[in-house]
Design a protein around this motif. Sequence first.
Motif, mmCIF file in Angstrom:
data_model
loop_
_atom_site.group_PDB
_atom_site.id
_atom_site.type_symbol
_atom_site.label_atom_id
_atom_site.label_comp_id
_atom_site.label_asym_id
_atom_site.label_seq_id
_atom_site.Cartn_x
_atom_site.Cartn_y
_atom_site.Cartn_z
ATOM 1 N N LYS A 146 48.818 4.802 4.309
ATOM 2 C CA LYS A 146 47.841 5.247 3.312
ATOM 3 C C LYS A 146 46.623 4.344 3.255
ATOM 4 N N LEU A 147 46.871 3.027 3.335
ATOM 5 C CA LEU A 147 45.752 2.091 3.228
ATOM 6 C C LEU A 147 44.755 2.268 4.360
ATOM 7 N N LEU A 148 45.204 2.711 5.514
ATOM 8 C CA LEU A 148 44.278 2.948 6.615
ATOM 9 C C LEU A 148 43.201 3.946 6.202
ATOM 10 N N LYS A 149 43.609 4.977 5.486
ATOM 11 C CA LYS A 149 42.667 6.037 5.112
ATOM 12 C C LYS A 149 41.981 5.781 3.771
ATOM 13 N N VAL A 150 42.657 5.051 2.903
ATOM 14 C CA VAL A 150 42.079 4.799 1.578
ATOM 15 C C VAL A 150 41.095 3.636 1.606
ATOM 16 N N LEU A 151 41.358 2.632 2.441
ATOM 17 C CA LEU A 151 40.500 1.442 2.445
ATOM 18 C C LEU A 151 39.910 1.114 3.812
ATOM 19 N N LEU A 152 40.719 1.053 4.861
ATOM 20 C CA LEU A 152 40.212 0.512 6.111
ATOM 21 C C LEU A 152 39.166 1.403 6.786
ATOM 22 N N ILE A 153 39.346 2.709 6.749
ATOM 23 C CA ILE A 153 38.313 3.591 7.334
ATOM 24 C C ILE A 153 37.077 3.665 6.435
ATOM 25 N N PRO A 154 37.221 3.934 5.134
ATOM 26 C CA PRO A 154 36.012 3.985 4.292
ATOM 27 C C PRO A 154 35.220 2.680 4.294
ATOM 28 N N TYR A 155 35.892 1.545 4.496
ATOM 29 C CA TYR A 155 35.195 0.261 4.465
ATOM 30 C C TYR A 155 35.007 -0.319 5.870
ATOM 31 N N HIS A 156 35.147 0.546 6.869
ATOM 32 C CA HIS A 156 34.636 0.324 8.225
ATOM 33 C C HIS A 156 35.271 -0.864 8.953
ATOM 34 N N TYR A 157 36.597 -1.027 8.831
ATOM 35 C CA TYR A 157 37.307 -2.000 9.649
ATOM 36 C C TYR A 157 37.744 -1.340 10.957
ATOM 37 N N ASN A 158 37.941 -2.155 11.999
ATOM 38 C CA ASN A 158 38.335 -1.564 13.282
ATOM 39 C C ASN A 158 39.509 -2.262 13.956
ATOM 40 N N GLN A 159 39.995 -3.372 13.398
ATOM 41 C CA GLN A 159 41.112 -4.081 14.007
ATOM 42 C C GLN A 159 42.205 -4.361 12.974
ATOM 43 N N ILE A 160 43.449 -4.271 13.413
ATOM 44 C CA ILE A 160 44.583 -4.645 12.575
ATOM 45 C C ILE A 160 45.386 -5.674 13.350
ATOM 46 N N ILE A 161 45.431 -6.890 12.828
ATOM 47 C CA ILE A 161 46.169 -7.981 13.452
ATOM 48 C C ILE A 161 47.502 -8.101 12.714
ATOM 49 N N ILE A 169 37.452 1.174 -7.271
ATOM 50 C CA ILE A 169 38.869 0.800 -7.218
ATOM 51 C C ILE A 169 39.756 1.796 -7.970
ATOM 52 N N PRO A 170 39.390 2.265 -9.169
ATOM 53 C CA PRO A 170 40.270 3.249 -9.829
ATOM 54 C C PRO A 170 40.503 4.499 -8.983
ATOM 55 N N VAL A 171 39.479 4.944 -8.257
ATOM 56 C CA VAL A 171 39.631 6.114 -7.394
ATOM 57 C C VAL A 171 40.569 5.793 -6.234
ATOM 58 N N CYS A 172 40.436 4.603 -5.660
ATOM 59 C CA CYS A 172 41.325 4.201 -4.572
ATOM 60 C C CYS A 172 42.770 4.125 -5.048
ATOM 61 N N ARG A 173 42.968 3.563 -6.233
ATOM 62 C CA ARG A 173 44.336 3.503 -6.778
ATOM 63 C C ARG A 173 44.907 4.905 -6.944
ATOM 64 N N ASP A 174 44.107 5.812 -7.487
ATOM 65 C CA ASP A 174 44.591 7.176 -7.693
ATOM 66 C C ASP A 174 44.913 7.854 -6.367
ATOM 67 N N ARG A 175 44.136 7.560 -5.336
ATOM 68 C CA ARG A 175 44.453 8.128 -4.013
ATOM 69 C C ARG A 175 45.800 7.606 -3.519
ATOM 70 N N LEU A 176 46.043 6.331 -3.707
ATOM 71 C CA LEU A 176 47.320 5.759 -3.271
ATOM 72 C C LEU A 176 48.492 6.378 -4.021
ATOM 73 N N HIS A 177 48.283 6.684 -5.295
ATOM 74 C CA HIS A 177 49.372 7.165 -6.151
ATOM 75 C C HIS A 177 49.369 8.687 -6.309
ATOM 76 N N ASN A 178 48.528 9.383 -5.522
ATOM 77 C CA ASN A 178 48.453 10.849 -5.569
ATOM 78 C C ASN A 178 48.103 11.359 -6.966
ATOM 79 N N LEU A 179 47.124 10.705 -7.593
ATOM 80 C CA LEU A 179 46.706 11.091 -8.949
ATOM 81 C C LEU A 179 45.253 11.548 -8.996
ATOM 82 N N LEU A 180 44.703 11.955 -7.849
ATOM 83 C CA LEU A 180 43.284 12.312 -7.821
ATOM 84 C C LEU A 180 42.960 13.518 -8.693
ATOM 85 N N HIS A 181 43.884 14.441 -8.785
ATOM 86 C CA HIS A 181 43.558 15.716 -9.429
ATOM 87 C C HIS A 181 44.200 15.863 -10.791
#
Length: 815
Positions: free
Chosen positions: A288-303, A616-628
């Motif tokens: 989930k974090l890949l789509k909620v944070l890493l792509i929107p905030y433009h990271y490209n590597q996972i170590i 951040i509140p929107v990101c939290r809701d995405r993680l917890h499936n509470l967007l709608h």
Amino acid sequence: MKIGRLNAPDSGLAYTLTTWRVGGKIVCAPDEVQDGIMKWNWKTTMQTGVELQFCFEKPVFAASVALSLGADTRLTKAEVLTRDGDDRVVGVYRAESISDQERRIPGSFGGDIEITAAVTARCWVVRLFPTLTGELALPEPAFYGADFEKPVLYPTPAGITLGDGKLPLEALCAASCADDHADSTAALSYLRERLLEQWQLPSHDGSCVQIAHDEDVPFDGYRLEVGREGVKLAASTRLGLLYGVERLLELVDNGGVPFCTIDDKPYKKMRGFHIGLPPREEIPLFKKLLKVLLIPYHYNQIIIEFAGGMRFDRHPEISEAWLEGNRRSQAGEIPDFPHGSFNAGGKLLEKDEVRDFCDYARDLGFELIPEVQSCGHVQYITYAHPDIAETDESVTERKLDTRDADQPPSTYYHHSYCPSNPKSYEIIYDIIDEIVEVVRPQRFVHMGHDEIYQVGLCPRCKDIPHDQLYEKHVCAMHDYLAKKGLRMMIWADMLQPTEKKYKTSPAIARLPRDIVLLDFIWYFHFDLDMEDHLLPYGYEVMMGNLYSSHYPRFERRMAKDNMIGGQVSTWVRFEEYSLGKKGKLYDLMYTSEMLWSDTYDHRVREVYADILKKRIPVCRDRLHNLLHITRRYQPLLLPETPARVPLALREACEEVPSMMLTPRRLVGDLNVSVGGRADALRFVHTTLYSHASVAESLRPATTNQLEIGTYTVCYDDGTEEVISVEYDSIVRCGDKRWGMARPEPFYRHQGYVCTWMVDPILETKTEAGDDLTLLSYEWINPHPDKLIRSIVCRENDSTAAGLVLCGVSRVNFVK
């Protein structure tokens, strides 16, 4: 949106500047203006002081105000005020006392002063109180901040041109690929998934959105055009296309996307997130974090560090010892197993599990870089193979001052293996083979090599110079990977000449130059540009453990040749609670601006914080499936308590009457009646004083050390749920701004606290200009069908933090 210096000639913001005596009634023009420097003679200012009033054409958010004082200028105090109505102090600089100043040498005064404001206003005042012993001389104060003109995009794109008009949101549902490239197909699928998640909009084939692979677009960049004919998105990498999709959705405002053209590309090519193997139960969070944070905030590597967290088929004894050591450690029988909880939660992942989430990340376009700790930090090997350990009976336990050093692991474990023992190489090569086979890294393997505390101790090694032992092992790992077509990364502390205890830095002149060096001990040497010890040898350098809360002089240092990027490190168990509590998720979001945009400016830190607190509140809701869901709040009545709270806090609560905030200092039990069901409870609280909490540990501090109180939810059926009120997790002293970094080196591994799990529901200033913040914490009720009778709120006897509960609301979710 304009971010940067607001009163710069090229800012596009009109303003007027007037100078007054303090009080704002009598004009006090400079006695002289020369080369942009305003000067007032001491006879002009006397002890009344001078005001510089800036009136902008529209309200602006000022993060900070910078003053550059002349060498003979002595101040007793400087204030920043807003003058939209009554004067309001929002920032203060208090100088050394006059008697202390008198002892200094003439010409050694002045200097640069930065005053944090972090509020929005149209009319601003900089109030200066000089002494009588020198002239007041300075150029026009610099206001750094933002105007927040829409669209507000983060991280900042390299270039954007806005047009007139909007494309309806629904038009994005008609999308297709302009070619048959796999990256275009993946981006189209991602767009459809995100539209359904964000707005519940189903997609269909159409020509309004055209997605294309284009090799002419810079690496990881994208070109986005929105106009009357629709949307065109092009990139040369899969992640570039996904970044473009996220930017397109970020542009949506009031049901439409503004016409624009965005040409975007990264400032730094390597933008990494460093984690340990996620525990089995947290693999869904990783994805989930890949789509909620890493792509929107433009990271490209996972170590990903492995240690012993994945089953090794060639060495089952290592896997069994890993499980046994972590079990005994968690039972308190032996010291903390090094990096145990950090990797797979001290458990063991099967290869198929690791392969699955690595493939998932790779399919999204991320570069996977496994970290195989070697030579040092190899307790996961030596616990099973003490026969290859680099040991000496003279090695003893040492407790270090962790303000300027990381505490070494317990000497109960063998920290290093012998680099002269052939068996060491047989084992580490087998481990490399198994990890590489599972992860399938595209370019790099990170081979650790940091903090090799035990070297040159055993009979095989004791007569060999340490730098030669280090060189031998690094080169062996490098050559082994090269045969697989892979390059190597290593931590760079052992190559730094400042670290005399290691005696290995001369090896830097003899290692292969295609090794990427990650410098992380910058945080022990704030006064030095540590990369300057590495770059002259021709290495590419990344900033390891790039903590945005602490890294000094970033703009200048990262602009150097061969500085290729950085990585945000976690060093906590991979779970939302620990990542949030230690500030790692906020750090990930903040640092994205530093690595993606070449316009990053540390002087507008509060601008970035203001943007992130809304996201951040929107990101939290995405993680917890509470967007709608829609939240409906029912404030609860708080009983009176005998303890009084400061007037400033009571007045602040009155600023938001709709929330029914009535501050109550918890002395004894406060019994709050509920009498209903709730999907969640919202607590608004603060503390009057700071609490001494434990920091700097891979293993979370115990509840007794962090817990300052409890909120006990009492259900009608007699059952209870106890909410632990942890300081620096869900509550903090009210004089701390949300998102404010803790700059002391001691807090380097957790520079941001109280960011992910709480929201600043009220941010204001006292009459003296100090910050006053109330935090809101939403507790999700695990038993929403049960009737809640009451909530018993108390502060623990073991703390003097002064826990103040300002409001409690019942929260119901409406879909």
